[in-house]
Design a protein around this motif. Sequence first.
Motif, mmCIF file in Angstrom:
data_model
loop_
_atom_site.group_PDB
_atom_site.id
_atom_site.type_symbol
_atom_site.label_atom_id
_atom_site.label_comp_id
_atom_site.label_asym_id
_atom_site.label_seq_id
_atom_site.Cartn_x
_atom_site.Cartn_y
_atom_site.Cartn_z
ATOM 1 N N LEU A 1 0.824 -1.008 0.179
ATOM 2 C CA LEU A 1 0.005 0.010 0.101
ATOM 3 C C LEU A 1 0.921 1.364 0.233
ATOM 4 O O LEU A 1 1.635 1.415 0.749
ATOM 5 N N PRO A 2 0.619 2.066 -0.983
ATOM 6 C CA PRO A 2 1.496 3.553 -0.973
ATOM 7 C C PRO A 2 1.196 4.429 0.376
ATOM 8 O O PRO A 2 -0.095 4.627 0.517
ATOM 9 N N PHE A 3 2.121 4.947 0.730
ATOM 10 C CA PHE A 3 1.766 5.712 2.119
ATOM 11 C C PHE A 3 1.312 7.040 1.618
ATOM 12 O O PHE A 3 0.803 7.827 2.708
ATOM 13 N N GLN A 4 1.469 7.404 0.307
ATOM 14 C CA GLN A 4 0.771 8.663 -0.082
ATOM 15 C C GLN A 4 -0.936 8.697 0.360
ATOM 16 O O GLN A 4 -1.478 9.745 0.255
ATOM 17 N N LEU B 1 20.677 -0.855 6.297
ATOM 18 C CA LEU B 1 21.290 0.566 6.342
ATOM 19 C C LEU B 1 21.280 1.279 5.008
ATOM 20 O O LEU B 1 20.814 2.544 5.200
ATOM 21 N N ILE B 2 21.680 0.986 3.830
ATOM 22 C CA ILE B 2 22.054 1.614 2.827
ATOM 23 C C ILE B 2 20.632 1.771 2.089
ATOM 24 O O ILE B 2 20.728 2.941 1.619
ATOM 25 N N LEU B 3 19.726 0.876 2.079
ATOM 26 C CA LEU B 3 18.546 0.928 1.403
ATOM 27 C C LEU B 3 17.605 1.783 1.982
ATOM 28 O O LEU B 3 16.992 2.888 1.376
ATOM 29 N N ASN B 4 17.679 2.054 3.250
ATOM 30 C CA ASN B 4 16.739 3.009 4.166
ATOM 31 C C ASN B 4 17.579 4.378 4.114
ATOM 32 O O ASN B 4 16.666 5.308 3.949
ATOM 33 N N ALA B 5 18.728 4.259 4.201
ATOM 34 C CA ALA B 5 19.652 5.784 4.104
ATOM 35 C C ALA B 5 19.445 6.377 2.897
ATOM 36 O O ALA B 5 19.103 7.719 3.064
ATOM 37 N N VAL B 6 19.137 5.690 2.118
ATOM 38 C CA VAL B 6 19.152 6.242 0.416
ATOM 39 C C VAL B 6 17.837 6.755 0.410
ATOM 40 O O VAL B 6 17.561 8.085 -0.165
ATOM 41 N N PHE B 7 17.015 6.178 0.754
ATOM 42 C CA PHE B 7 15.425 6.627 0.837
ATOM 43 C C PHE B 7 15.201 7.718 1.878
ATOM 44 O O PHE B 7 14.687 9.058 1.187
ATOM 45 N N ILE B 8 15.668 7.833 2.821
ATOM 46 C CA ILE B 8 15.458 8.953 3.957
ATOM 47 C C ILE B 8 16.230 10.273 3.463
ATOM 48 O O ILE B 8 15.726 11.315 3.493
ATOM 49 N N TRP B 9 17.389 9.956 3.138
ATOM 50 C CA TRP B 9 18.341 10.997 2.706
ATOM 51 C C TRP B 9 17.825 11.830 1.462
ATOM 52 O O TRP B 9 17.714 13.087 1.485
ATOM 53 N N ASN B 10 17.395 10.936 0.607
ATOM 54 C CA ASN B 10 16.841 11.827 -0.756
ATOM 55 C C ASN B 10 15.323 12.140 -0.791
ATOM 56 O O ASN B 10 15.055 13.061 -1.720
ATOM 57 N N ASP B 11 14.575 11.812 0.300
ATOM 58 C CA ASP B 11 13.346 12.009 0.347
ATOM 59 C C ASP B 11 13.110 13.598 0.198
ATOM 60 O O ASP B 11 13.763 14.309 0.966
ATOM 61 N N PHE B 12 12.184 13.931 -0.542
ATOM 62 C CA PHE B 12 11.868 15.334 -0.842
ATOM 63 C C PHE B 12 10.573 15.981 -0.334
ATOM 64 O O PHE B 12 10.234 16.790 0.178
ATOM 65 N N PHE B 13 9.439 15.073 -0.710
ATOM 66 C CA PHE B 13 8.318 15.483 -0.550
ATOM 67 C C PHE B 13 7.821 15.481 0.943
ATOM 68 O O PHE B 13 7.097 16.362 1.387
ATOM 69 N N THR B 14 8.197 14.528 1.661
ATOM 70 C CA THR B 14 7.880 14.373 2.971
ATOM 71 C C THR B 14 8.619 15.578 3.779
ATOM 72 O O THR B 14 7.741 16.197 4.560
ATOM 73 N N PRO B 15 9.752 15.817 3.919
ATOM 74 C CA PRO B 15 10.233 17.028 4.560
ATOM 75 C C PRO B 15 9.576 18.157 4.091
ATOM 76 O O PRO B 15 9.640 18.949 4.982
ATOM 77 N N LEU B 16 9.408 18.389 2.767
ATOM 78 C CA LEU B 16 8.970 19.633 2.503
ATOM 79 C C LEU B 16 7.445 19.898 2.909
ATOM 80 O O LEU B 16 7.103 21.020 3.386
ATOM 81 N N LEU B 17 6.827 18.862 3.233
ATOM 82 C CA LEU B 17 5.368 18.913 3.707
ATOM 83 C C LEU B 17 5.368 18.891 5.466
ATOM 84 O O LEU B 17 4.630 19.791 5.803
ATOM 85 N N TYR B 18 6.546 18.393 5.922
ATOM 86 C CA TYR B 18 6.471 18.350 7.408
ATOM 87 C C TYR B 18 7.556 19.701 7.926
ATOM 88 O O TYR B 18 7.119 19.761 9.211
ATOM 89 N N LEU B 19 8.273 19.745 7.127
ATOM 90 C CA LEU B 19 9.441 20.648 7.708
ATOM 91 C C LEU B 19 9.425 21.900 7.088
ATOM 92 O O LEU B 19 10.356 22.888 7.352
ATOM 93 N N GLY B 20 8.699 22.306 5.917
ATOM 94 C CA GLY B 20 8.912 23.429 5.100
ATOM 95 C C GLY B 20 8.663 24.652 5.855
ATOM 96 O O GLY B 20 7.378 24.801 6.648
ATOM 97 N N GLY B 21 9.435 25.384 5.523
ATOM 98 C CA GLY B 21 9.390 26.775 6.598
ATOM 99 C C GLY B 21 9.820 26.827 7.884
ATOM 100 O O GLY B 21 10.002 28.045 8.556
ATOM 101 N N SER B 22 10.485 25.599 8.329
ATOM 102 C CA SER B 22 11.154 25.875 9.607
ATOM 103 C C SER B 22 12.574 25.656 9.602
ATOM 104 O O SER B 22 13.014 25.847 8.539
ATOM 105 N N THR B 23 13.185 25.712 10.678
ATOM 106 C CA THR B 23 14.770 25.699 10.747
ATOM 107 C C THR B 23 15.278 24.252 10.579
ATOM 108 O O THR B 23 16.547 23.985 10.548
#
Length: 275
Positions: A116-119, A199-221
Motif C-alpha cells: 500500500l502506498p503511504f501517499q 542501512l544503505i537502502l533505508n538511508a538512501v530513501f530517507i536522505w533523498n526524500d523530498f516530498f515528506t520533509p517539504l510537507l512536514y518541515l517546510g518553512g522551519s529551521t
Amino acid sequence: MNIRYGLRTFALELVMIAVALAFLFPVYALVTLSLKDQRSVAESPLAPPTSPTFDNFGNAWTRAELGPALFNSTVITIGSLLALIAIGSFAAYFLSRRASRLGYGLYVLFLLGIVLPFQLGMIPLFKLVDDAGLLGTMQGMIIFYTGIQLPFTIFLYTGFIRALPADYANAALIDGAGHFQAFTRVVFPLLRPITGTVLILNAVFIWNDFFTPLLYLGGSTRETVPVRIFAFVGQYVSDNGLVFAGLVLAALPILAVFLVLQRYVIKGFASGLKG
C-alpha cells in the motif's frame, strides 16, 4: 580451462558497455552542469565545460545554508536508522521463530505495508503529526520514517533470520538466557550482512526524500538538504548551476556510506532470498 571468445561473448560485452554508459550518463551530466555558470548551461548543457568553475559549490553551500541542512538530514537519517534496526530486527526475530497463526498474520500485515502506498494516508498522517505537536520537528520525521520503512525492514530481516539455523539461539536458551539476551548476544551479531543492506537502502530513501520533509518541515529551521536545494528553483527562472552543485554536495555523504557498505547489500539480499 579454455574459454573461447566468440561472437556471443563480444555481443554481451557490447551490451554491458552500453548499460554502463547508460548508468554513467546521469553522473556525467550532474558533474558537468555543476561546473558551469548559468550562461554555459543555457548554451550547451551537456558539452564538457571549457572553463570549469567551482564557485557554484561555494555559492550553493552558503545561499542554501547546506551546513545546517546537512546536520538536519544526518540527525533524521541516523535516528530513523537506529529505530528501524532496533525495532525491525527484534520484530523479525519474533515473526521468523513464532510458528503460529499470530506470527504469520502479523507478517502478512507488515507485507501489506509494503504494497500500500503511504501517499494514501498523507492527509490523516499530517493531521496526526500536527495534533501531536511534532510538526516541524526532527522527532516527528524520525517517527514518520520509522513507521513508513518498518514493513520493508522487517521483510528483509525475516528472510535472513529464517535462513539462519535456530540452534544458536536454542543453545543460549538452554543455558538460561532469555529471548532478549539470546537475540542481542547471539542472533543479532549474525545479522551483520542484512543490517548493512537495511542501512544503505533505508538511508538512501530517507536522505533523498523530498516530498515528506517539504510537507512536514517546510518553512522551519529543520529543513533537510533536498528541501534547501529546491530554493534555487523558481517559478520563472532556475539557477541550474547551483542546483546541480548542491546535488553533488548532497550526494557525497550517502555515496560514501554506500561505498563502505556495498559488499553487504548483495550478500544480504542473496542470503535472504536463499531463505
